[in-house]
Scaffold this motif. Structure first.
Motif, PDB file in Angstrom:
ATOM      1  N   GLY A  22     -85.365 -92.987  -6.521  1.00  0.00           N
ATOM      2  CA  GLY A  22     -86.041 -91.902  -5.800  1.00  0.00           C
ATOM      3  C   GLY A  22     -85.395 -91.601  -4.462  1.00  0.00           C
ATOM      4  N   ARG A  23     -85.098 -92.635  -3.694  1.00  0.00           N
ATOM      5  CA  ARG A  23     -84.448 -92.459  -2.404  1.00  0.00           C
ATOM      6  C   ARG A  23     -83.072 -91.830  -2.574  1.00  0.00           C
ATOM      7  NH1 ARG A  23     -82.603 -97.727   0.851  1.00  0.00           N
ATOM      8  NH2 ARG A  23     -81.216 -97.752  -0.934  1.00  0.00           N
ATOM      9  N   SER A  24     -82.347 -92.242  -3.610  1.00  0.00           N
ATOM     10  CA  SER A  24     -81.002 -91.728  -3.841  1.00  0.00           C
ATOM     11  C   SER A  24     -81.023 -90.284  -4.321  1.00  0.00           C
ATOM     12  CB  SER A  24     -80.260 -92.618  -4.836  1.00  0.00           C
ATOM     13  OG  SER A  24     -80.100 -93.910  -4.274  1.00  0.00           O
ATOM     14  N   VAL A  25     -81.982 -89.927  -5.186  1.00  0.00           N
ATOM     15  CA  VAL A  25     -82.115 -88.523  -5.595  1.00  0.00           C
ATOM     16  C   VAL A  25     -82.383 -87.664  -4.365  1.00  0.00           C
ATOM     17  CG1 VAL A  25     -83.605 -86.864  -6.803  1.00  0.00           C
ATOM     18  CG2 VAL A  25     -82.801 -88.913  -7.990  1.00  0.00           C
ATOM     19  N   ALA A  26     -83.304 -88.097  -3.523  1.00  0.00           N
ATOM     20  CA  ALA A  26     -83.612 -87.336  -2.308  1.00  0.00           C
ATOM     21  C   ALA A  26     -82.380 -87.186  -1.420  1.00  0.00           C
ATOM     22  CB  ALA A  26     -84.757 -87.993  -1.542  1.00  0.00           C
ATOM     23  N   HIS A  86     -76.969 -80.492  -6.941  1.00  0.00           N
ATOM     24  CA  HIS A  86     -78.001 -79.943  -7.826  1.00  0.00           C
ATOM     25  C   HIS A  86     -78.499 -81.055  -8.743  1.00  0.00           C
ATOM     26  CE1 HIS A  86     -79.425 -77.943 -11.534  1.00  0.00           C
ATOM     27  NE2 HIS A  86     -79.969 -77.127 -10.652  1.00  0.00           N
ATOM     28  N   LEU A  87     -79.821 -81.233  -8.814  1.00  0.00           N
ATOM     29  CA  LEU A  87     -80.407 -82.207  -9.735  1.00  0.00           C
ATOM     30  C   LEU A  87     -80.427 -81.580 -11.124  1.00  0.00           C
ATOM     31  CD1 LEU A  87     -81.835 -84.877 -10.391  1.00  0.00           C
ATOM     32  CD2 LEU A  87     -83.990 -83.768  -9.735  1.00  0.00           C
ATOM     33  N   ASP A  88     -79.540 -82.036 -11.997  1.00  0.00           N
ATOM     34  CA  ASP A  88     -79.444 -81.492 -13.352  1.00  0.00           C
ATOM     35  C   ASP A  88     -80.592 -81.967 -14.219  1.00  0.00           C
ATOM     36  OD1 ASP A  88     -76.941 -80.314 -12.671  1.00  0.00           O
ATOM     37  OD2 ASP A  88     -75.955 -82.227 -13.077  1.00  0.00           O
ATOM     38  N   HIS A  89     -80.892 -83.256 -14.146  1.00  0.00           N
ATOM     39  CA  HIS A  89     -82.029 -83.802 -14.890  1.00  0.00           C
ATOM     40  C   HIS A  89     -82.336 -85.207 -14.411  1.00  0.00           C
ATOM     41  CE1 HIS A  89     -79.708 -86.606 -17.423  1.00  0.00           C
ATOM     42  NE2 HIS A  89     -78.796 -85.664 -17.469  1.00  0.00           N
ATOM     43  N   GLU A  90     -83.562 -85.606 -14.652  1.00  0.00           N
ATOM     44  CA  GLU A  90     -83.985 -86.989 -14.460  1.00  0.00           C
ATOM     45  C   GLU A  90     -84.630 -87.405 -15.770  1.00  0.00           C
ATOM     46  OE1 GLU A  90     -86.730 -89.781 -11.558  1.00  0.00           O
ATOM     47  OE2 GLU A  90     -86.072 -87.824 -10.839  1.00  0.00           O
ATOM     48  N   THR A  91     -84.165 -88.507 -16.333  1.00  0.00           N
ATOM     49  CA  THR A  91     -84.589 -88.927 -17.660  1.00  0.00           C
ATOM     50  C   THR A  91     -85.142 -90.342 -17.608  1.00  0.00           C
ATOM     51  OG1 THR A  91     -82.873 -87.567 -18.679  1.00  0.00           O
ATOM     52  CG2 THR A  91     -83.830 -89.308 -20.042  1.00  0.00           C
ATOM     53  N   THR A  92     -86.293 -90.514 -18.206  1.00  0.00           N
ATOM     54  CA  THR A  92     -86.915 -91.836 -18.308  1.00  0.00           C
ATOM     55  C   THR A  92     -87.265 -92.088 -19.761  1.00  0.00           C
ATOM     56  OG1 THR A  92     -87.905 -91.552 -16.123  1.00  0.00           O
ATOM     57  CG2 THR A  92     -88.811 -93.300 -17.505  1.00  0.00           C
ATOM     58  N   PRO A  99     -72.369 -81.697  -7.612  1.00  0.00           N
ATOM     59  CA  PRO A  99     -72.032 -80.922  -6.416  1.00  0.00           C
ATOM     60  C   PRO A  99     -71.825 -79.448  -6.788  1.00  0.00           C
ATOM     61  CG  PRO A  99     -70.628 -82.871  -6.609  1.00  0.00           C
ATOM     62  CD  PRO A  99     -71.364 -82.740  -7.900  1.00  0.00           C
ATOM     63  N   ARG A 100     -72.223 -78.543  -5.906  1.00  0.00           N
ATOM     64  CA  ARG A 100     -71.976 -77.117  -6.150  1.00  0.00           C
ATOM     65  C   ARG A 100     -70.493 -76.891  -6.390  1.00  0.00           C
ATOM     66  NH1 ARG A 100     -75.185 -76.041  -1.184  1.00  0.00           N
ATOM     67  NH2 ARG A 100     -73.118 -76.186  -0.323  1.00  0.00           N
ATOM     68  N   GLY A 101     -70.163 -76.138  -7.423  1.00  0.00           N
ATOM     69  CA  GLY A 101     -68.781 -75.800  -7.717  1.00  0.00           C
ATOM     70  C   GLY A 101     -68.004 -76.865  -8.453  1.00  0.00           C
ATOM     71  N   SER A 102     -68.644 -77.947  -8.850  1.00  0.00           N
ATOM     72  CA  SER A 102     -67.930 -79.058  -9.481  1.00  0.00           C
ATOM     73  C   SER A 102     -68.179 -79.103 -10.978  1.00  0.00           C
ATOM     74  CB  SER A 102     -68.386 -80.379  -8.860  1.00  0.00           C
ATOM     75  OG  SER A 102     -67.703 -81.459  -9.466  1.00  0.00           O
ATOM     76  N   GLY A 103     -67.194 -79.554 -11.707  1.00  0.00           N
ATOM     77  CA  GLY A 103     -67.347 -79.829 -13.126  1.00  0.00           C
ATOM     78  C   GLY A 103     -67.667 -81.291 -13.379  1.00  0.00           C
TER      79      GLY A 103
END
Length: 143
Positions: A16-20, A29-35, A46-50
């Motif tokens: 959680g701290r690292s996502v923040a 950009h947070l693409d997804h969080e999966t549990t 990162p914006r503009g990154s592959g």
């Protein structure tokens, strides 16, 4: 055959701290969080990154101590502007260092809350010639 680097595993102690940190302070950009019963992970880009980062509890992440990843490099068109943005969001950054006056010779760095370190390199050409065309980035962001 093309080989693309698309994910870097970043070992962290608190998801959680690292996502923040990476989403709100660094601006990824947070693409997804999966549990599920096997893992709890988040993927951020990162914006503009592959290439994205994955943080959480995958077995490969658990094999690395939090904070043990060093020197992953990001590239921006304007290092001063990028540094100012990060500092404005509360990220502690090193001073700009110019190793070479030619394009590509200016750097600064920062660390995440666990001590994983990042180098940020300025390549001014990225402003006019991004690695991923802007129209493709927009389609990717909408997916």
């Amino acid at each position: 055959m093309d080989w693309t680097l698309e994910v870097v595993i970043v070992p962290v102690s608190d998801l959680g701290r690292s996502v923040a940190f990476y989403r709100d302070q660094v601006g990824f950009h947070l693409d997804h969080e999966t549990t599920n019963e096997h893992m709890h992970v988040a993927q951020l880009t990162p914006r503009g990154s592959g290439c994205s980062i994955v943080i959480g509890s995958l077995p490969s992440q658990n094999a690395m101590p939090p904070g043990s990843l060093h020197g992953v490099q990001l590239v921006v068109a304007d290092a001063r502007q990028a540094r100012d943005e990060l500092v404005g969001r509360g990220v502690e950054c090193s001073d700009l260092t110019v190793f070479d006056e030619r394009d590509g010779g200016t750097f600064f760095g920062f660390a995440d809350p666990d001590g994983n370190t990042w180098a940020v390199q300025q390549i001014r050409a990225r402003a006019e010639r991004p690695l991923i065309p802007r129209d493709h980035r927009q389609r990717f962001a909408e997916a």
